[in-house]
Design a protein around this motif. Structure first.
Motif, PDB file in Angstrom:
ATOM      1  N   LEU A   1      32.749  40.449  45.277  1.00 15.35           N
ATOM      2  CA  LEU A   1      32.465  40.276  46.366  1.00 15.35           C
ATOM      3  C   LEU A   1      31.552  38.799  46.561  1.00 15.35           C
ATOM      4  O   LEU A   1      31.961  37.770  47.361  1.00 15.35           O
ATOM      5  CB  LEU A   1      32.107  40.845  46.850  1.00 15.35           C
ATOM      6  CG  LEU A   1      32.962  42.389  47.283  1.00 15.35           C
ATOM      7  CD1 LEU A   1      32.147  43.622  48.652  1.00 15.35           C
ATOM      8  CD2 LEU A   1      34.286  41.954  48.196  1.00 15.35           C
ATOM      9  N   ARG A   2      30.891  39.013  45.594  1.00 12.82           N
ATOM     10  CA  ARG A   2      29.615  37.637  45.958  1.00 12.82           C
ATOM     11  C   ARG A   2      30.905  36.347  44.847  1.00 12.82           C
ATOM     12  O   ARG A   2      29.964  35.454  45.026  1.00 12.82           O
ATOM     13  CB  ARG A   2      28.914  37.862  44.221  1.00 12.82           C
ATOM     14  CG  ARG A   2      27.520  37.420  44.322  1.00 12.82           C
ATOM     15  CD  ARG A   2      26.367  37.213  43.919  1.00 12.82           C
ATOM     16  NE  ARG A   2      25.531  38.895  44.410  1.00 12.82           N
ATOM     17  CZ  ARG A   2      26.120  39.406  42.932  1.00 12.82           C
ATOM     18  NH1 ARG A   2      25.824  39.894  42.206  1.00 12.82           N
ATOM     19  NH2 ARG A   2      24.946  41.348  43.811  1.00 12.82           N
TER      20      ARG A   2
ATOM     21  N   GLU B   1      30.401  50.826  39.256  1.00 14.12           N
ATOM     22  CA  GLU B   1      31.306  50.564  40.257  1.00 14.12           C
ATOM     23  C   GLU B   1      30.816  50.327  41.296  1.00 14.12           C
ATOM     24  O   GLU B   1      31.260  48.282  41.955  1.00 14.12           O
ATOM     25  CB  GLU B   1      32.211  51.555  40.194  1.00 14.12           C
ATOM     26  CG  GLU B   1      33.244  52.331  39.608  1.00 14.12           C
ATOM     27  CD  GLU B   1      33.745  54.252  39.716  1.00 14.12           C
ATOM     28  OE1 GLU B   1      34.980  54.243  39.398  1.00 14.12           O
ATOM     29  OE2 GLU B   1      33.042  54.732  40.490  1.00 14.12           O
ATOM     30  N   GLN B   2      29.693  50.494  41.732  1.00 12.53           N
ATOM     31  CA  GLN B   2      29.199  49.723  42.944  1.00 12.53           C
ATOM     32  C   GLN B   2      28.849  47.793  42.269  1.00 12.53           C
ATOM     33  O   GLN B   2      28.857  47.315  43.396  1.00 12.53           O
ATOM     34  CB  GLN B   2      28.177  50.761  43.316  1.00 12.53           C
ATOM     35  CG  GLN B   2      28.794  51.597  44.201  1.00 12.53           C
ATOM     36  CD  GLN B   2      27.297  52.523  44.577  1.00 12.53           C
ATOM     37  OE1 GLN B   2      25.869  51.874  44.538  1.00 12.53           O
ATOM     38  NE2 GLN B   2      27.266  53.753  44.750  1.00 12.53           N
ATOM     39  N   ARG B   3      28.080  47.676  41.447  1.00 17.16           N
ATOM     40  CA  ARG B   3      28.164  46.475  40.132  1.00 17.16           C
ATOM     41  C   ARG B   3      29.147  45.775  40.936  1.00 17.16           C
ATOM     42  O   ARG B   3      29.397  44.367  41.025  1.00 17.16           O
ATOM     43  CB  ARG B   3      27.074  46.690  39.519  1.00 17.16           C
ATOM     44  CG  ARG B   3      25.332  47.208  39.568  1.00 17.16           C
ATOM     45  CD  ARG B   3      24.669  47.008  38.183  1.00 17.16           C
ATOM     46  NE  ARG B   3      24.338  48.466  38.019  1.00 17.16           N
ATOM     47  CZ  ARG B   3      24.446  49.115  37.370  1.00 17.16           C
ATOM     48  NH1 ARG B   3      25.023  48.547  35.983  1.00 17.16           N
ATOM     49  NH2 ARG B   3      23.710  49.756  36.978  1.00 17.16           N
ATOM     50  N   ILE B   4      30.083  46.161  40.299  1.00 15.21           N
ATOM     51  CA  ILE B   4      31.557  45.551  39.914  1.00 15.21           C
ATOM     52  C   ILE B   4      31.752  44.838  41.233  1.00 15.21           C
ATOM     53  O   ILE B   4      32.672  44.104  41.206  1.00 15.21           O
ATOM     54  CB  ILE B   4      32.412  46.359  39.006  1.00 15.21           C
ATOM     55  CG1 ILE B   4      32.071  46.708  37.978  1.00 15.21           C
ATOM     56  CG2 ILE B   4      33.821  45.875  39.202  1.00 15.21           C
ATOM     57  CD1 ILE B   4      33.066  47.847  37.191  1.00 15.21           C
TER      58      ILE B   4
ATOM     59  N   ILE C   1      36.112  32.390  42.713  1.00 19.60           N
ATOM     60  CA  ILE C   1      37.458  33.503  43.220  1.00 19.60           C
ATOM     61  C   ILE C   1      37.604  33.642  44.260  1.00 19.60           C
ATOM     62  O   ILE C   1      36.904  33.614  45.791  1.00 19.60           O
ATOM     63  CB  ILE C   1      37.322  35.208  42.713  1.00 19.60           C
ATOM     64  CG1 ILE C   1      36.596  35.120  41.697  1.00 19.60           C
ATOM     65  CG2 ILE C   1      38.730  36.565  42.789  1.00 19.60           C
ATOM     66  CD1 ILE C   1      36.282  37.067  41.203  1.00 19.60           C
ATOM     67  N   SER C   2      39.612  33.147  43.972  1.00 17.88           N
ATOM     68  CA  SER C   2      40.055  32.341  45.079  1.00 17.88           C
ATOM     69  C   SER C   2      41.016  33.866  45.529  1.00 17.88           C
ATOM     70  O   SER C   2      41.074  34.710  45.252  1.00 17.88           O
ATOM     71  CB  SER C   2      40.885  30.974  45.578  1.00 17.88           C
ATOM     72  OG  SER C   2      41.796  31.519  44.244  1.00 17.88           O
ATOM     73  N   VAL C   3      41.058  34.004  47.059  1.00 17.99           N
ATOM     74  CA  VAL C   3      41.554  35.157  47.616  1.00 17.99           C
ATOM     75  C   VAL C   3      43.589  34.374  48.534  1.00 17.99           C
ATOM     76  O   VAL C   3      43.465  33.614  49.076  1.00 17.99           O
ATOM     77  CB  VAL C   3      41.055  35.427  48.767  1.00 17.99           C
ATOM     78  CG1 VAL C   3      41.820  36.750  50.046  1.00 17.99           C
ATOM     79  CG2 VAL C   3      40.011  36.687  48.888  1.00 17.99           C
TER      80      VAL C   3
END
Length: 72
Positions: free
Chosen positions: A54-55, A46-49, A62-64
């Motif tokens: 975020l990367r 989950e930390q890797r996900i 990926i746009s916010v």
């Protein structure tokens, strides 16, 4: 009174698939990420996900967006 935050199992995986498929991180997605960050019991996967999500935002893949949800 302490509020307990617990994630739905598999929620981060679903969020990752949705965000990478749509190319957007919605307001609901961001609240899910916030809940995940506040959870002290994240697995290594989950930390890797979270790191990959975020990367992808930082690199512009990926746009916010300010939409509540990608579903209409």
């Amino acid at each position: 009174m302490k509020t307990v935050i617990s994630l739905i199992p598999g929620a981060l995986s679903e969020l990752f698939v949705h965000a990478t498929t749509s190319g957007e991180l919605t307001l609901a997605d961001r609240y899910g990420i916030k809940a995940a960050l506040l959870d002290d019991s994240l697995s290594e996967e989950e930390q890797r996900i979270l790191n990959r999500l975020l990367r992808a935002v930082i690199k512009g893949r990926i746009s916010v967006v300010n939409e509540l949800s990608a579903l209409f």
